[in-house]
Design an enzyme around this catalytic site. Structure first.
Site, short mmCIF file in Angstrom:
data_model
loop_
_atom_site.label_atom_id
_atom_site.label_comp_id
_atom_site.label_asym_id
_atom_site.label_seq_id
_atom_site.Cartn_x
_atom_site.Cartn_y
_atom_site.Cartn_z
N LYS A 178 0.83 -1.29 -0.09
CA LYS A 178 0.12 0.19 0.02
C LYS A 178 0.86 1.25 -0.06
O LYS A 178 1.65 1.66 0.96
CB LYS A 178 -1.03 -0.03 1.31
CG LYS A 178 -1.95 1.23 1.06
CD LYS A 178 -2.28 1.52 2.71
CE LYS A 178 -1.89 3.22 2.92
NZ LYS A 178 -2.11 4.25 1.76
N GLY A 231 7.28 5.79 7.50
CA GLY A 231 6.10 7.00 7.75
C GLY A 231 6.47 7.67 8.96
O GLY A 231 7.36 7.56 9.51
N GLY A 236 3.84 5.06 13.32
CA GLY A 236 4.32 4.18 13.72
C GLY A 236 4.01 3.44 15.09
O GLY A 236 3.92 2.48 15.21
N GLU A 253 10.26 2.44 10.00
CA GLU A 253 11.44 3.69 9.73
C GLU A 253 10.54 4.81 9.99
O GLU A 253 9.58 5.12 9.06
CB GLU A 253 11.93 3.32 8.31
CG GLU A 253 12.61 2.28 8.07
CD GLU A 253 13.81 2.01 8.99
OE1 GLU A 253 14.41 3.06 9.49
OE2 GLU A 253 14.33 0.88 9.16
N CYS A 287 13.30 12.37 5.64
CA CYS A 287 13.39 12.09 7.26
C CYS A 287 14.70 12.24 7.57
O CYS A 287 14.93 12.51 8.88
CB CYS A 287 13.25 10.33 7.17
SG CYS A 287 14.19 9.47 6.32
N GLU A 388 9.07 17.54 13.89
CA GLU A 388 9.62 17.39 12.51
C GLU A 388 8.59 18.35 11.49
O GLU A 388 7.29 17.86 11.60
CB GLU A 388 9.23 15.94 12.26
CG GLU A 388 9.81 15.60 10.81
CD GLU A 388 9.63 14.20 10.32
OE1 GLU A 388 8.35 13.40 10.41
OE2 GLU A 388 10.50 13.46 9.61
P1 NAD Z 1 2.47 8.61 7.02
O1 NAD Z 1 2.74 8.26 8.52
O2 NAD Z 1 1.10 9.89 7.06
O3 NAD Z 1 1.99 7.69 5.99
C1 NAD Z 1 2.75 6.62 5.65
C2 NAD Z 1 2.10 5.49 5.26
O4 NAD Z 1 1.21 5.19 6.41
C3 NAD Z 1 0.93 5.94 4.15
O5 NAD Z 1 0.75 5.03 3.11
C4 NAD Z 1 -0.48 5.71 4.68
O6 NAD Z 1 -1.43 6.07 3.98
C5 NAD Z 1 0.00 5.07 5.67
N1 NAD Z 1 -1.09 5.09 6.97
C6 NAD Z 1 -1.38 6.30 7.58
N2 NAD Z 1 -2.33 5.76 8.72
C7 NAD Z 1 -2.09 4.39 8.70
C8 NAD Z 1 -2.79 3.77 9.65
N3 NAD Z 1 -3.42 3.82 10.86
N4 NAD Z 1 -2.67 2.13 9.29
C9 NAD Z 1 -1.99 1.82 8.44
N5 NAD Z 1 -1.19 2.61 7.67
C10 NAD Z 1 -1.44 4.10 7.54
O7 NAD Z 1 3.80 9.38 6.64
P2 NAD Z 1 3.82 10.09 5.39
O8 NAD Z 1 3.51 11.78 5.50
O9 NAD Z 1 3.44 9.58 3.89
O10 NAD Z 1 5.65 10.18 5.29
C11 NAD Z 1 6.11 11.34 5.99
C12 NAD Z 1 6.97 10.78 7.14
O11 NAD Z 1 7.55 9.53 6.78
C13 NAD Z 1 7.80 11.79 7.94
O12 NAD Z 1 7.49 11.59 9.27
C14 NAD Z 1 9.21 11.19 7.38
O13 NAD Z 1 10.38 11.51 8.50
C15 NAD Z 1 8.84 9.48 7.41
N6 NAD Z 1 9.87 8.80 6.47
C16 NAD Z 1 10.97 8.07 7.23
C17 NAD Z 1 11.92 7.67 6.58
C18 NAD Z 1 12.90 6.45 7.16
O14 NAD Z 1 13.47 5.67 6.50
N7 NAD Z 1 13.02 6.79 8.70
C19 NAD Z 1 12.00 7.79 5.29
C20 NAD Z 1 11.00 8.58 4.56
C21 NAD Z 1 9.93 9.22 5.31
#
Ligand code: NAD
Length: 495
Positions: A178, A231, A236, A253, A287, A388
């Site tokens: 997804k 994410g 997380g 992550e 990130c 962040e």
């Molecule tokens: P997000 O957490 O909003 O979404 C990430 C994914 O999770 C999306 O596909 C989203 O639809 C899904 N999601 C959201 N709620 C969910 C739930 N309740 N259950 C299951 N899935 C769910 O993050 P984003 O806005 O897409 O990405 C940005 C974030 O990602 C930033 O915080 C960034 O630091 C982090 N990030 C971390 C890394 C790393 O390797 N540490 C790399 C890239 C991005």
């Protein structure tokens, strides 16, 4: 590859289809222009159930396929990425907004990942161990984990899914993938590449839609044996909560608020462009963005003068234009979040030396652009130094010494990446030893992964690592195997 041929569809058991609902869709737009790119099917809980059914049906055949044969598919995917890298990079910029050169680097990272992991098809080693008993052979073998739920963000929509899908597949797992709802088209391209390379139907299933519906449906299905998630930290936490209830394997992550220390002996000619890049590349939406810069007092004024000059010179615009270095934010909501933090920073008493606003020329007012924003006189207790923001905003602080800079660097709930600019080997090693982060750089900004090294954070930046040798650890279970060839009955008690 003609990117206009990418169809916004779900892929379930090899079948490309619309949502099973009344055809609900959501819109994806080019963040630089606001232009509608596609309407994407919004999968239902039933669609996710069907995707998991398909992954379950394909598991036996795929996990029994010899790993070198599985690897052949990855090699083909790698070759296709190499051949189509320019078209893929263009598609990535159009959907995510980052500068074309950065998109190209991301596509190349995807290629590196696939080729690095493909070679595991002939490695994936484990070990043989001596036994405590005669005529007995002991070894450890690797088995796939099962069906894996892969849930990814939008900011690296090509390389992050490949960090997960490639090792999951080479190890014999099947996948329900997804992607984030802002970047489903480039994600669908990945699925199409695997299909064209001959991946059997049902091994990689693809469902699009909001995390609250589609992500939750994957998360709450007990048949899924592992969640590989990248994410936000907040998401997380939610994922870890469900996983802990099910005692399920996970890789998380998450977010970051990464410090860059600039020591008084730093080479500023090297440090200035690198800190600008760490702070503002991909419009700060990394990130690993270097969003906190901690400068030793004796060079603070000089650093600020040069950094602001550098920020003023950044070329901000549509990532497809030649020479553009910084693209737009991903959505209007993201821009409003940045604006709100800029207001908070001013209210907290930090001083804006550059930026802090939108552009009002015709071209940039069509997209979600925001000026690279430099806050000086930030302190570590401010929200702009702790949260962040995920945008082009950098908080710059002053430190009295290297020890003080390391203390400031560690006063955060995050622990993903960190960097120091120095010519003193003691400061370099001290900071590598003391800064609490999963990744540490010396004389490089906080960004820039290499696929053969582990990537990930500590504290609230995550749990586990991706890439490197850990990739195969993540997606396999080790099984201890004992083979008794004595043909004797053995007593297992103290005699
Ligand atoms: P997000 O957490 O909003 O979404 C990430 C994914 O999770 C999306 O596909 C989203 O639809 C899904 N999601 C959201 N709620 C969910 C739930 N309740 N259950 C299951 N899935 C769910 O993050 P984003 O806005 O897409 O990405 C940005 C974030 O990602 C930033 O915080 C960034 O630091 C982090 N990030 C971390 C890394 C790393 O390797 N540490 C790399 C890239 C991005």
């Amino acid at each position: 590859m003609d990117q206009t041929l990418v169809q916004p569809e779900l892929v379930i058991g090899g079948e490309h289809r619309k949502s099973s609902s009344d055809g609900s869709t959501f819109a994806v737009r080019n963040p630089a222009t606001g232009e509608l790119l596609a309407n994407i099917p919004q999968a239902t809980k039933d669609d996710v159930g069907a995707a998991i059914d398909a992954a379950e049906r394909s598991f036996d055949i795929w996990s029994e396929t010899p790993a070198p044969e599985r690897a052949e598919i990855l090699y083909k995917v790698g070759e296709m990425i190499r051949k189509d890298k320019l078209e893929l990079a263009e598609a990535l910029t159009i959907e995510e907004g980052k500068a074309f050169s950065e998109s190209l680097a991301e596509i190349v990272e995807g290629y590196d990942t696939v080729m690095f992991i493909a070679a595991e098809g002939r490695r994936m080693w484990s070990y043989v161990s001596p036994s405590e008993q005669k005529e007995k052979f002991c070894m450890v073998i690797r088995r796939p984990v099962g069906m894996i739920g892969i849930i990814t963000p939008w900011n690296f929509p090509f390389s992050i899914p490949l960090w997960k899908i490639a090792p999951a597949i080479i190890a014999g797992n099947t996948v329900v993938f997804k992607p984030a709802s802002n970047t489903p088209l480039i994600a669908k391209t990945i699925v199409d590449l695997f299909e064209r390379a001959g991946l059997p139907k049902g091994v990689l299933n693809f469902v699009t839609g909001p995390g609250s519906v589609v992500g939750e449906a994957i998360l709450n299905d007990k048949r899924i044996k592992m969640i590989s998630f990248t994410g936000e930290t907040l998401t997380g936490h939610r994922i870890a909560q469900v996983n802990s209830g099910l005692l399920r394997k996970q890789v998380l992550e998450l977010g970051g608020k990464n410090p860059v220390i600039v020591a008084q002996d730093a080479d500023l000619a090297q440090a200035i462009p690198a800190t600008l890049y760490a702070a503002f590349s991909n419009c700060g939406q990394k990130c690993t963005a270097g969003s906190r810069i901690i400068v030793e007092k004796p060079i603070h004024a000089k650093f600020m003068e040069l950094f602001v000059k550098g920020a003023e010179a950044l070329r901000v615009g549509n990532g497809m234009r030649d020479g553009v270095q910084v693209g737009p934010l991903i959505t209007e909501a993201a821009r409003m979040k940045v604006e709100s933090y800029v207001g908070i920073g001013q209210h907290e008493g930090a001083k804006i030396l550059f930026g802090g606003g939108r552009y009002n020329d015709k071209e940039r007012s069509m997209g979600y652009f925001y000026k690279p924003t430099v806050f000086d006189e930030a302190t570590n207790d401010m929200k702009i130094s702790q949260d962040e923001i995920f945008g082009p905003v950098v908080a710059i602080m002053e430190a009295q010494s290297i020890e003080n800079a390391i203390e400031i660097a560690n006063e955060t709930r995050y622990g993903l990446s960190s960097a120091i600019y120095t010519r003193d080997i003691r400061s370099a090693f001290k900071s590598l030893a003391k800064i609490q982060s999963g990744i540490g750089y010396v004389n490089q900004g906080t960004t820039g992964a290499e696929v053969h090294l582990p990537f990930g954070g500590i504290k609230e930046s995550g749990f586990g690592r991706e890439a490197g040798e850990i990739a195969i650890e993540n997606y396999t279970e080790k099984k201890a195997v004992f083979i008794d060839y004595s043909y004797k009955s053995r007593a297992w008690f103290f005699g």
